[in-house]
Design a protein around this motif. Sequence first.
Motif, PDB file in Angstrom:
ATOM      1  N   LEU A 156       0.831  -1.205   0.000  1.00  0.00           N
ATOM      2  CA  LEU A 156       0.000   0.000   0.000  1.00  0.00           C
ATOM      3  C   LEU A 156       0.863   1.251   0.000  1.00  0.00           C
ATOM      4  N   TYR A 157       0.299   2.333  -0.515  1.00  0.00           N
ATOM      5  CA  TYR A 157       1.017   3.602  -0.468  1.00  0.00           C
ATOM      6  C   TYR A 157       0.098   4.739  -0.077  1.00  0.00           C
ATOM      7  N   ASN A 158       0.698   5.748   0.552  1.00  0.00           N
ATOM      8  CA  ASN A 158       0.003   6.981   0.877  1.00  0.00           C
ATOM      9  C   ASN A 158       0.151   7.968  -0.278  1.00  0.00           C
ATOM     10  N   GLN A 159       1.409   8.206  -0.708  1.00  0.00           N
ATOM     11  CA  GLN A 159       1.712   9.052  -1.860  1.00  0.00           C
ATOM     12  C   GLN A 159       2.464   8.215  -2.895  1.00  0.00           C
ATOM     13  N   ALA A 160       2.134   8.416  -4.167  1.00  0.00           N
ATOM     14  CA  ALA A 160       2.702   7.575  -5.227  1.00  0.00           C
ATOM     15  C   ALA A 160       4.139   7.936  -5.578  1.00  0.00           C
ATOM     16  N   GLU A 161       4.592   9.120  -5.206  1.00  0.00           N
ATOM     17  CA  GLU A 161       5.940   9.541  -5.571  1.00  0.00           C
ATOM     18  C   GLU A 161       6.985   8.559  -5.046  1.00  0.00           C
ATOM     19  N   GLY A 162       7.841   8.087  -5.941  1.00  0.00           N
ATOM     20  CA  GLY A 162       8.887   7.156  -5.562  1.00  0.00           C
ATOM     21  C   GLY A 162       8.590   5.706  -5.908  1.00  0.00           C
ATOM     22  N   ASP A 212      -3.662   3.354  -0.165  1.00  0.00           N
ATOM     23  CA  ASP A 212      -4.210   3.013   1.143  1.00  0.00           C
ATOM     24  C   ASP A 212      -5.698   3.370   1.145  1.00  0.00           C
ATOM     25  N   PRO A 213      -6.597   2.370   1.196  1.00  0.00           N
ATOM     26  CA  PRO A 213      -8.031   2.656   1.060  1.00  0.00           C
ATOM     27  C   PRO A 213      -8.576   3.482   2.216  1.00  0.00           C
ATOM     28  N   ASP A 214      -9.139   4.649   1.872  1.00  0.00           N
ATOM     29  CA  ASP A 214      -9.672   5.578   2.877  1.00  0.00           C
ATOM     30  C   ASP A 214      -8.619   5.945   3.925  1.00  0.00           C
ATOM     31  N   ILE A 226      -5.012   2.519   6.941  1.00  0.00           N
ATOM     32  CA  ILE A 226      -3.755   2.072   7.544  1.00  0.00           C
ATOM     33  C   ILE A 226      -2.957   3.269   8.054  1.00  0.00           C
ATOM     34  N   THR A 227      -2.994   4.357   7.297  1.00  0.00           N
ATOM     35  CA  THR A 227      -2.353   5.594   7.749  1.00  0.00           C
ATOM     36  C   THR A 227      -2.918   6.032   9.095  1.00  0.00           C
ATOM     37  N   GLN A 228      -4.221   6.052   9.206  1.00  0.00           N
ATOM     38  CA  GLN A 228      -4.878   6.545  10.409  1.00  0.00           C
ATOM     39  C   GLN A 228      -4.612   5.658  11.619  1.00  0.00           C
ATOM     40  N   GLN A 229      -4.544   4.365  11.382  1.00  0.00           N
ATOM     41  CA  GLN A 229      -4.346   3.441  12.500  1.00  0.00           C
ATOM     42  C   GLN A 229      -2.901   3.336  12.953  1.00  0.00           C
ATOM     43  N   PHE A 230      -1.956   3.405  11.995  1.00  0.00           N
ATOM     44  CA  PHE A 230      -0.593   3.031  12.333  1.00  0.00           C
ATOM     45  C   PHE A 230       0.486   4.065  11.999  1.00  0.00           C
ATOM     46  N   VAL A 232       3.245  -3.448   8.671  1.00  0.00           N
ATOM     47  CA  VAL A 232       2.469  -3.920   9.807  1.00  0.00           C
ATOM     48  C   VAL A 232       1.951  -5.319   9.479  1.00  0.00           C
ATOM     49  N   LEU A 233       2.021  -6.199  10.449  1.00  0.00           N
ATOM     50  CA  LEU A 233       1.482  -7.546  10.351  1.00  0.00           C
ATOM     51  C   LEU A 233       0.309  -7.649  11.312  1.00  0.00           C
TER      52      LEU A 233
END
Length: 217
Positions: free
Chosen positions: A138-144, A157-159, A162-166, A177-178
């Motif tokens: 998953l990605y937050n920003q596509a750059e890179g 990252d859907p909605d 994963i960013t919000q939780q971790f 994250v596992l």
Amino acid sequence: MKIRWLFVLLLIAISSLAQTKETYVDGDLNQIAKTVFDQNDLSRSHYRLRVDLDTLIAPIKVQRNRKGKLAPDTLKTIKSLLAKSTGQTVPDNHTLAINYHHGPNACLKEAHKPVWKYLIKKYYRKLEKLENVSSFFLYNQAEGLDQFDDRISWTPDPDLIITQQFFPIHYPCGSFVLIDPDGNYYLNRGEYHLHRIIDLLRVPEDTFSASSIISKD
């Protein structure tokens, strides 16, 4: 970057009354005392980041690895969003292995692509030998992302679940994250090796042990 982080910065900046202020936070954006920040545990377990704004200097002390447990509803939401965004079935008895790309990454260079090709091939080969694991990139920003091997299937990252939780901030050089079927998780914030994920998945009884588990709603 989460709205919470922006809100924290705004409050601190306003309270500083236009004077540069230094405040200390941990990797979850909770304010901590300078004495806690200065504690001598910055080896493999912690590292430091720093945010500099006109009226705020925010040293951040990040705990590299942490265990915890998600609430059942949160786990259900994560699995549902991942299945919807990737078109991939996520069985209830599967552990989730999520590689996470935050965005611009100083660790990624064009010269590294052959290395990534080798590592990803090896990672997938070992992953196939493990039972009951669903893998995601998953990605937050596509750059890179163009610096990785082409065989990786990246998904936004859907909605931003994963960013919000971790991952409330951009940790250096990626994260993972596992999450086991019961919602217990093992979190790594910052640079890591793919083989580390395989090693952890091979011993779930240790990776998701009750020690150091902290509930997370």
